[in-house]
Scaffold this motif. Structure first.
Motif, mmCIF file in Angstrom:
data_model
loop_
_atom_site.group_PDB
_atom_site.id
_atom_site.type_symbol
_atom_site.label_atom_id
_atom_site.label_comp_id
_atom_site.label_asym_id
_atom_site.label_seq_id
_atom_site.Cartn_x
_atom_site.Cartn_y
_atom_site.Cartn_z
ATOM 1 N N LEU A 294 39.109 47.168 47.642
ATOM 2 C CA LEU A 294 39.017 48.636 47.632
ATOM 3 C C LEU A 294 40.399 49.274 47.501
ATOM 4 O O LEU A 294 40.559 50.278 46.805
ATOM 5 N N GLU A 295 41.388 48.696 48.151
ATOM 6 C CA GLU A 295 42.755 49.221 48.061
ATOM 7 C C GLU A 295 43.278 49.140 46.633
ATOM 8 O O GLU A 295 44.039 50.004 46.202
ATOM 9 N N GLU A 296 42.851 48.114 45.904
ATOM 10 C CA GLU A 296 43.298 47.949 44.522
ATOM 11 C C GLU A 296 42.612 48.952 43.596
ATOM 12 O O GLU A 296 43.111 49.235 42.521
ATOM 13 N N GLY A 297 41.447 49.492 44.013
ATOM 14 C CA GLY A 297 40.766 50.583 43.329
ATOM 15 C C GLY A 297 40.456 50.375 41.864
ATOM 16 O O GLY A 297 40.686 49.324 41.294
ATOM 17 N N GLY A 298 39.871 51.423 41.250
ATOM 18 C CA GLY A 298 39.630 51.478 39.820
ATOM 19 C C GLY A 298 38.861 50.314 39.232
ATOM 20 O O GLY A 298 39.246 49.782 38.190
ATOM 21 N N ILE B 156 32.822 46.659 42.043
ATOM 22 C CA ILE B 156 32.732 45.538 42.984
ATOM 23 C C ILE B 156 31.269 45.308 43.318
ATOM 24 O O ILE B 156 30.559 46.242 43.706
ATOM 25 N N SER B 157 30.818 44.063 43.185
ATOM 26 C CA SER B 157 29.502 43.713 43.720
ATOM 27 C C SER B 157 29.749 42.964 45.021
ATOM 28 O O SER B 157 30.642 42.118 45.099
ATOM 29 N N THR B 158 28.995 43.324 46.054
ATOM 30 C CA THR B 158 29.209 42.739 47.374
ATOM 31 C C THR B 158 28.075 41.790 47.730
ATOM 32 O O THR B 158 26.982 41.875 47.168
ATOM 33 N N SER C 195 33.877 38.080 58.685
ATOM 34 C CA SER C 195 35.232 38.561 58.930
ATOM 35 C C SER C 195 36.085 38.423 57.668
ATOM 36 O O SER C 195 36.812 39.346 57.287
ATOM 37 N N LEU C 196 35.995 37.266 57.011
ATOM 38 C CA LEU C 196 36.718 37.050 55.758
ATOM 39 C C LEU C 196 36.222 38.024 54.694
ATOM 40 O O LEU C 196 37.021 38.631 53.965
ATOM 41 N N GLU C 197 34.913 38.202 54.614
ATOM 42 C CA GLU C 197 34.313 39.110 53.643
ATOM 43 C C GLU C 197 34.851 40.531 53.837
ATOM 44 O O GLU C 197 35.216 41.212 52.871
ATOM 45 N N ARG C 198 34.924 40.987 55.079
ATOM 46 C CA ARG C 198 35.414 42.329 55.392
ATOM 47 C C ARG C 198 36.852 42.500 54.905
ATOM 48 O O ARG C 198 37.201 43.511 54.285
ATOM 49 N N ARG C 199 37.694 41.495 55.151
ATOM 50 C CA ARG C 199 39.104 41.577 54.732
ATOM 51 C C ARG C 199 39.244 41.573 53.208
ATOM 52 O O ARG C 199 40.045 42.329 52.647
ATOM 53 N N VAL C 200 38.470 40.735 52.540
ATOM 54 C CA VAL C 200 38.535 40.655 51.071
ATOM 55 C C VAL C 200 38.084 41.983 50.451
ATOM 56 O O VAL C 200 38.738 42.513 49.548
ATOM 57 N N ILE C 201 36.987 42.545 50.940
ATOM 58 C CA ILE C 201 36.492 43.813 50.380
ATOM 59 C C ILE C 201 37.484 44.942 50.631
ATOM 60 O O ILE C 201 37.727 45.768 49.743
ATOM 61 N N ILE D 24 34.614 42.785 39.776
ATOM 62 C CA ILE D 24 34.883 41.713 40.747
ATOM 63 C C ILE D 24 33.641 41.505 41.592
ATOM 64 O O ILE D 24 33.074 42.465 42.130
ATOM 65 N N ASP D 25 33.248 40.252 41.731
ATOM 66 C CA ASP D 25 32.169 39.873 42.651
ATOM 67 C C ASP D 25 32.853 39.430 43.936
ATOM 68 O O ASP D 25 33.649 38.486 43.920
ATOM 69 N N SER D 26 32.577 40.117 45.051
ATOM 70 C CA SER D 26 33.299 39.809 46.288
ATOM 71 C C SER D 26 33.043 38.379 46.759
ATOM 72 O O SER D 26 33.942 37.744 47.306
ATOM 73 N N ASP D 27 31.847 37.839 46.549
ATOM 74 C CA ASP D 27 31.589 36.450 46.941
ATOM 75 C C ASP D 27 32.468 35.483 46.151
ATOM 76 O O ASP D 27 33.013 34.526 46.711
ATOM 77 N N HIS D 28 32.623 35.733 44.851
ATOM 78 C CA HIS D 28 33.498 34.868 44.042
ATOM 79 C C HIS D 28 34.948 34.986 44.497
ATOM 80 O O HIS D 28 35.683 33.989 44.520
ATOM 81 N N GLU D 29 35.358 36.195 44.852
ATOM 82 C CA GLU D 29 36.724 36.403 45.350
ATOM 83 C C GLU D 29 36.931 35.658 46.667
ATOM 84 O O GLU D 29 37.978 35.036 46.883
#
Length: 194
Positions: free
Chosen positions: A85-89, A92-94, A75-81, A47-52
């Motif tokens: 992370l909670e979804e794990g496994g 992730i590129s940030t 702020s949005l970036e922090r919540r998405v990441i 998952i690419d966090s920017d795309h998410e």
């Protein structure tokens, strides 16, 4: 995939457990390209966090910066990441600024293994100048902006668990080095805990 490489990938997945591998570093360091390759080699999601963020907001990163400013984007970036992370496994590129947030660094420390792709200025500039749509480079002197970002962010990136040199080599070479470094880090962690 060769049998030995397959066995190494299986062992690494066991060591990672439910955590994420999180690539951090400046724009142009190769977080997406290397992250995607590492995920492919480990046969886990990428998952690419920017795309998410773009998917969640239905806006591009440049549009978010323009409409809401950097603080709201962060702020949005922090919540998405945190959610990723909670979804794990997964891998992730940030975005380049994500790891500069203290809360995000803490969340990565708890739920992931962080890998800083460290690149020198010339490598970064060669790569980022191919995509002039980056919000932080909308400036008369992008090289000066990049130098400032390096001064500000490199001390924070240095808090990552692992550092891998990103340079002018095929992504497979850097991905192999990242996997070896992650495996060594996790084996040391396991031995230290045992």
């Amino acid at each position: 995939m060769t049998a030995s490489r397959n066995a190494a990938a299986t062992r690494l997945r066991e060591l990672i457990g439910g955590r994420a591998i999180v690539f951090v570093g400046l724009m142009g360091a190769g977080k997406t390209a290397i992250g995607r390759k590492v995920a492919q080699m480990l046969e886990i999601p990428f998952i690419d966090s920017d795309h998410e963020i773009e998917t969640v907001s239905r806006m591009s990163v440049p549009e978010l910066f323009e409409s809401y400013g950097e603080p709201e984007f962060r702020s949005l970036e922090r919540r998405v990441i945190a959610r990723l992370l909670e979804e794990g496994g997964r891998v992730i590129s940030t975005g380049g600024g994500a790891f500069t947030n203290e809360e995000t660094r803490g969340a990565v420390k708890r739920g992931g293994v962080s890998v800083w792709l460290k690149a020198d200025l010339d490598v970064l500039m060669e790569r980022v100048m191919k995509n002039r749509h980056r919000p932080l480079l909308q400036n008369a002197d992008p090289r000066a902006v990049m130098q400032r970002l390096m001064r500000e962010r490199y001390p924070l990136y240095a808090e990552a668990d692992i550092v891998v040199a990103s340079r002018d080599e095929p992504k497979e070479v850097i991905a192999d080095e990242a996997l070896a470094a992650i495996a060594a880090y996790l084996e040391n962690e396991r031995l230290g805990a045992g």
